[in-house]
Every structure is written in C-alpha cells, then in structure tokens.
Design a protein around this motif. Structure first.
Motif, short mmCIF file in Angstrom:
data_model
loop_
_atom_site.label_atom_id
_atom_site.label_comp_id
_atom_site.label_asym_id
_atom_site.label_seq_id
_atom_site.Cartn_x
_atom_site.Cartn_y
_atom_site.Cartn_z
N ASP A 73 62.88 21.97 78.43
CA ASP A 73 64.21 22.10 78.50
C ASP A 73 64.53 23.49 78.75
N TYR A 127 67.04 25.40 78.90
CA TYR A 127 68.11 26.21 77.87
C TYR A 127 66.99 26.80 76.78
N GLN A 128 66.49 25.62 76.13
CA GLN A 128 65.83 26.13 74.65
C GLN A 128 64.70 26.73 75.15
N ASN A 170 68.52 30.44 67.16
CA ASN A 170 68.66 29.23 67.48
C ASN A 170 67.64 28.30 67.14
N LEU A 202 72.55 26.36 82.93
CA LEU A 202 72.33 25.87 81.63
C LEU A 202 73.57 25.45 80.89
N ASP A 203 73.54 24.17 80.32
CA ASP A 203 74.68 23.49 79.90
C ASP A 203 74.62 23.19 78.30
N PRO A 204 74.37 24.07 77.44
CA PRO A 204 74.43 23.76 75.91
C PRO A 204 75.95 23.58 75.68
N ASN A 205 76.97 23.86 76.10
CA ASN A 205 78.15 23.47 75.86
C ASN A 205 78.93 22.69 77.07
N TYR A 206 78.31 21.78 77.41
CA TYR A 206 78.84 20.90 78.44
C TYR A 206 80.08 20.68 78.25
N TYR A 230 66.37 30.41 75.24
CA TYR A 230 67.19 30.65 74.12
C TYR A 230 66.83 30.57 72.98
N TYR A 231 65.84 29.68 72.64
CA TYR A 231 65.27 29.38 71.44
C TYR A 231 63.94 30.22 71.06
#
Ligand code: NOJ
Ligand code: NOJ
Length: 707
Positions: free
Chosen positions: A200, A202-203, A192, A649-653, A206-207
C-alpha cells in the motif's frame, strides 16, 4: 619554482577528480561494514560515560554494542585495499539513542546498528568520542581516500528511533532538543501506526516501519534539517550515500533530497527499495522512481535470483530472466547495486554451507552488470546460524583477516578486472549459453569483452559446444588462473559479433573468465552522473578515448562549459537549455563524436510540494488519479503511468494527494487525470491550474477537481 607550481596544480586537480569521480560509481567494489561488528580500534569509547551500560564485552548479547568503531575500520584499510575494495559502506554513524529501547538493564537492546538516530548532526560516541565530534570520522575518511577508497554513508531519513521505548523518537539538532514522537507540537512526525500492508503506497510512506518514529519530511523544519544533515556529510567528504528504506520515505520528497546534494556538488545515491522480484506489485514504481529521481537502487530482484540459484539450486534461467527484465526497465541498469548478503537477511552460508557456491556467486556478482557489494566477512566465510542466521545473527564480530582465503583472492582479482576492462562497469549483458547448472554470459563495451562461464553443479562436468563470443579469434587463458577451476578458451573467426569457440569442458563447480580490454577508435561514453539536474549542476561523464585535449559536450546543440577533461573522465556544467530529457553528445577535440547518453535537465532546483485534489472523479479498482503539467518535473503533460506523476494517494477518497518535487520559484500549469487500469485517460474539465513554487522550504496546493 615552475616545478613546484605544477606539483601544486596536480594536487589540486587530484582533489577535484576525487569528488567528481564519486558520481561515476560503476567501477567500484563496495564493502559493507557494520561499524560496531568490525574492529574495536579504540577501547576508550567502548562504554562511554554519555551512554553507559550498553556495551557487552563478552559478545553474548547480540543486541548490545560490541566495541567496533571508526578507528577500527581505519586500522584495516590495507586489508581492504589489498582485497580490491574501492568503497566502504558504513552503517549509520550518526548519534543514536543513549539508553536501551527494549530488553533490560542487564540485557539491553540498543542502536549498535545505527538505525536509531537521535541527532543526525553528530557522530555516535561509541564509534568516535564522548563529545560526539567528527574527529574519528574525518580520520577514517582521509585514511580511506589516501588509499583510493571511497566512503559511502548509510543515511536513514525515514525515522528517528523507537516510539515505544528508549527515547521515544527524540530528535536533536546538534545537541538541541527538537521534539519526540510523544512530544510533537509542531508535527515533525507521522502518527499513523505501523505499516501492515507493504503493497500500500500510502501506508509505506506515511505509516511507521516497525515502531520507528516516522519523520514528516513535508514539514519545512524536518525537510531543512535532513537536507542540512546530508550536506554536512558532503562537507566531510563522503562520496556516496546508501539511503535506508527509500520505499518507506515520501517518494516525491526524496527527489528533492537527492537534488539538494546534486545542486551543491554531487554524489552517488543508491536506495533500499526492498522487494522480492520483478513480479512485486510495486516493481513498476521502483524503476519509475530510479529512472526519474536520480537515485539508483539496491538490486533486490537480483539478490533473490542469486540466492535462489546459487544457494537453493534453482536453474540459471531465473538469473537470466531477471537481468533481461531489469535491463529493459531500468534506464541505468549498470548503476544498480548488487549484493548476495546484507545485515537484513541470513548469510548465504547459513542457507547453504557450500563454500564453492559462495565463491561462484561472488564471481558472478562482480562480473554481472551492476555495482557489487561484499558484506563484511563473506571473504572469510563468516557466519552464525543461530535461529536461522537472520538479524542479529547475521552480524557476528569479524573474527579473521586472512588474505589467503579463496574468497579474498577472488575478490582481489575480479575487482582489478572492473578497473582494467570497461566491459564490466559500462558494458551490455548477453547470455551466450545456458542450462540449469551452467551460465555463460558476456559483457561488452565496444572492443572490451569479458566472457564468464560458471558451472555450479558440485559433481558433474559439462561439455560445451556451439558457444559464440564477441572475443576476437585467439586463445585466452582463464583470467582467474584456475583459482576456481577455470580453463582456457580458443576462438576462431566468425561473422559480426559471433566468433565460434572451440568445444570445451567446464569442470564441476568451476568459474572461467576470459577477457580482452580493447581500445576504441572513437570516444566511447559509458556513464553519466548524476543522471538528472538543473542548469548549473556539475555532471561527470566517464568512458574511454576522450583524448587528452579538451573537446565538447553538448545538450540539444548547446555547448556546456567544461570543468575538467581527461581521456576517461569529463566534468561539465549543465547549460541553460529548456527542461526535458536529452541525449548528451560528447566529441573529442577533433570533433569525433561519441555515442550519446541520456540526461534529464530540470527546470530549477527542486522544492517538495504537496498537491491535494478534492472530490476527484469516481474511480474503479485499479484506477488512479495522477497529476500532469507543463514542466519535466510534472511529466510534460504525460498521460501514462510512467510519464504522469503518481499514482496519487487516497486515504480520504475521493480526495487524493501527493508530494511532488517542483522547480523552485517557477509558475507551473497542471491538471489532474484519471488513468484507468486499462490505460484510458479521463481529464478534469476547465482550464489548467496554476501554482508558483516557493523558492525555499516546502509548498502546498489544494484545488477541487473541475467538473
Ligand atoms: C533497513 C535496514 O537495512 C535495516 O537494517 C534497518 O533496521 C531498517 N531499514 C530500519 O532502519
Ligand atoms: C484504491 C484502488 O486500488 C484504486 O484503484 C481506486 O481508484 C481507489 N482505491 C478508490 O477506490
């Protein structure tokens, strides 16, 4: 014959006590070592044939190996022991990449620091031997243990090695290639890009952390690999783990990672949750993590405060407010791990070359609440100020081993006080007198009291009046015998815990320590570890006056089976009680009860499960979706930030997901909720969702939000 048998028994119980004691880390004084930069104890591994050309004998390329190794640490065990070091934290000893990642053949940048792993199952050849065996590691651990020193291994579960050079993230399992970041058919890595926003969630999880190939812990193979790797260190008698970058690894998975070790024998964990201070946007997440995972944290807010106050001359109120904020947020604030310097920040003496200030900061560090770390060389005033003294210039070669520096002697004395006076490891903290330059604080555990007075002003002495203490009436000499210019104290009888001290003068740049290690009438409990575990897990309680004959430990009225009992330490097995948060009750053999201490009983061993809820209710900025459910692992239907599980987490809100550690083999009930910024809760409709957790590996569950 009889004599010999009891000698054997003593040996056996000593062995058991060593491993159980690892769970009570509060009395320790930790010394952090970058193995490559300490001592070259074995020159045959300087330029190993497996990975030639990464070593610089001239110590001019700061990014190369300089020769330090595990044998070198072993040679200095007496130096460490005589300083009062009771635990060493060593940089990651695992096999790192065999070629340089950046730079050039003549100026290579390599994994001398240990954070560029290629094989978590083997020992780096520059630190041990060319066959990557465990011999040098095992030798160091036994030498340390036979000198009463515990071993803490730095474990970096977040990543392997750089994805843009060198071995491109390559991962091996005891020599067998598994995958590389650029050759990843089974999804062992995240792809990612780099973290750009460190606030953040999520970042972060997952980054990538600065181009380091980010492991996908939700993949069952990676989950199993990392858990076997840490289990191997436990089998090699490691006492505790420093978990690298815990803020950047999948948080929910880390609960199961720690639990895998607690399940098999126990250890103490502290994680690197990097943050500035208690106003950090994710500060709340940090203490929620520590309070629920069983993983304590490096105390970054206190690190900032100590450096601000002692090096940059801020007022003592910054330290005082950090202590009170953290103590009210962290359930186990005495388990926080405190430090002044580390491998990631310029050394204190680079910020301020005043050695008195470093001595004062160290005296504060070792007497303040939390488990202190001394970064290698601080006792010798080691520093290199090139380019501001940050990484890598904060990692010079250890160059002197004098046992007569003020720093060395100070650490020796105060480490002994952590052992002899339980106020330091187990006590409360109270500010007794403060101005911009002076801080007088008291630690107390029942009749054990330590009162510390620091004047950090370089030229001005201060007359102190109106000081009160819990020390009983009497005269007290400076425990440091004037090493830092301290004075004596006279106390007269007052009321309650407030006995007046006679007026006194604190000289410029001085530290005075007054103390009394009193007995207690009832048994007194100061520590429990681990702080969370399922029935069957072994747990250690420490304190004083438990008596020599075996008493009882009960959770919610159910008696636990006792594995060992001494006057200061008891080990028991978590009994079969319903999951939940409890106050554990110890009583001595005559039934006299101690104070209680908090412990969380899990439902079963933890398995990481990824929840996804699709098309959740619309949210506004500051609102988050959480999951909540019927077991303690799911928050027992809690609906607040602290008690529900999340934020998701909402990377795909408007789809949300979260990895959560759940009890193996159990069928759980759950629902998703929206918690608005102001705390308002919106439940999804319909009946509860239900899921049966696998008994091994990892799990996945995806549902639609019920309207
Ligand atoms: C934090 C460590 O403390 C630092 O030294 C290291 O480079 C990074 N994590 C990556 O592992
Ligand atoms: C992230 C926001 O900060 C959060 O509050 C919001 O619910 C979602 N994005 C969706 O907008």
């Amino acid at each position: 014959m009889r004599l010999r048998l009891s000698a054997y028994l003593i040996c056996f119980s000593a062995l058991f006590l060593t491993s159980a004691a690892a769970q009570d880390f509060k009395k320790q004084l930790i010394y952090e070592i970058i193995t490559d930069r300490f001592v070259d104890g074995d020159t045959t591994n300087d330029n190993p044939s497996e990975s030639p050309g990464l070593y610089d004998s001239t110590h001019t390329n700061w990014y190369a190996y300089w020769g330090g190794d595990l044998a070198g640490i072993q040679q200095k065990i007496s130096y460490l022991k005589n300083m009062g070091v009771t635990a060493i934290w060593i940089s990651p000893p695992v096999d790192n990449i065999n070629i340089y990642a950046y730079g050039s053949a003549s100026s290579p940048q390599v994994g001398y620091h240990g954070y560029w792993a290629r094989d978590f199952m083997r020992i780096e050849e520059h630190f041990g031997d060319n066959s990557n065996s465990w011999t040098a590691f095992d030798n160091l651990v036994s030498a340390a243990h036979s000198n009463g020193i515990k071993v803490v291994v730095d474990f970096a579960a977040n990543h392997t090695n750089p994805d843009n050079g060198g071995e491109y993230g390559s991962l091996y399992n005891d020599g067998t290639f598994m995958a590389a970041w650029n050759n990843d058919p089974n999804g062992y890595f995240h792809h990612n890009g780099n973290i750009t926003n460190y606030n953040d969630r999520y970042q972060l999880q997952y980054y990538e952390l600065e181009d380091l190939s980010d492991l996908n812990q939700e993949n069952a193979t990676i989950d199993g690999y990392l858990k076997s790797a840490i289990a191997q260190f436990v089998q090699h008698h490691v006492d505790a783990f420093r978990l690298d970058a815990v803020k950047d690894v999948t948080w929910g998975w880390e609960y199961s990672f720690a639990n895998s070790v607690f399940t098999s024998g126990g250890s103490f964990f502290f994680g690197e949750w990097d943050q500035g201070n208690t106003s950090d946007p994710l500060y709340h997440d940090s203490y929620k993590f520590a309070n629920h995972s069983g993983i304590s944290l490096l105390d970054f807010p206190m690190n900032t405060a100590i450096r601000d106050v002692f090096a940059s001359n801020n007022n003592f109120s910054e330290i005082d407010s950090t202590i009170s904020t953290e103590d009210s947020n962290f359930t186990w604030s005495n388990d926080l791990v405190t430090f002044i310097d580390s491998q990631d920040i310029p050394r204190f003496l680079t910020l301020n070359s005043n050695q008195n200030r470093l001595n004062e900061a160290e005296a504060f560090l070792i007497t303040c609440r939390g488990i202190p770390i001394i970064y290698y060389g601080d006792e010798q005033y080691l520093h290199n100020d090139t380019s501001g003294g940050g990484d890598p210039y904060n990692r010079p070669m250890m160059s002197s081993f004098s046992t007569t520096t003020t720093g060395y002697q100070l650490i020796t004395k105060l480490s002994a006080l952590r052992q002899s006076n339980n106020a330091l490891p187990y006590g409360t903290s109270q500010q007794r007198w403060m101005n911009d330059d002076v801080y007088i604080f008291e630690r107390q555990f029942y009749n054990n009291v330590v009162l510390v007075a620091i004047n950090k002003n370089d030229t001005t002495s201060y007359a102190i009046s109106g000081l009160y203490t819990a020390l009983p009436a009497g005269t007290y000499s400076d425990y440091l015998s004037g090493l830092l210019g301290g004075v004596g104290l006279t106390v007269t009888t007052g009321s309650g815990n407030n006995n007046p001290a006679s007026a006194l003068t604190l000289a410029a740049h001085s530290v005075s320590v007054w103390q009394l290690a009193g007995g207690t009438t009832a048994p007194a409990v100061g520590s429990i570890g681990p702080t969370i575990g399922q029935p069957g897990v072994s747990v250690t309680i420490a304190g004083q006056n438990f008596g020599s004959s075996t008493g009882t430990v009960s959770i919610n009225g159910t008696k636990a089976s006792i594995t060992s009992w001494s006057s200061t330490q008891v080990t028991f097995t978590v009994p079969n009680v319903a999951n939940g948060v409890y106050q554990v009750q110890l009583a001595n053999s005559s039934g006299t009860k101690a104070n209680t201490i908090q412990f969380t009983v899990l439902t079963a061993k933890l398995i990481p499960v990824t929840f996804t809820v699709n098309n959740a209710t619309p949210t506004n900025t500051g609102d988050y979706i959480f999951v909540t459910g019927n077991t303690i692992e799911l928050g027992q239907w809690g609906t607040t930030f602290d008690t529900a599980i999340g934020p998701m987490l909402d990377p795909n809100y408007p789809n949300w997901f979260l990895n959560v550690s759940l009890p193996a083999g159990q069928t759980v009930q759950f629902k998703f909720i929206d918690i608005a910024a102001n705390g308002t809760v919106t439940w999804e409709n319909g009946s509860n969702h239900q899921y049966t957790v696998p008994t091994s590996g990892t799990g996945n569950v995806t549902v639609n939000w019920q309207y």
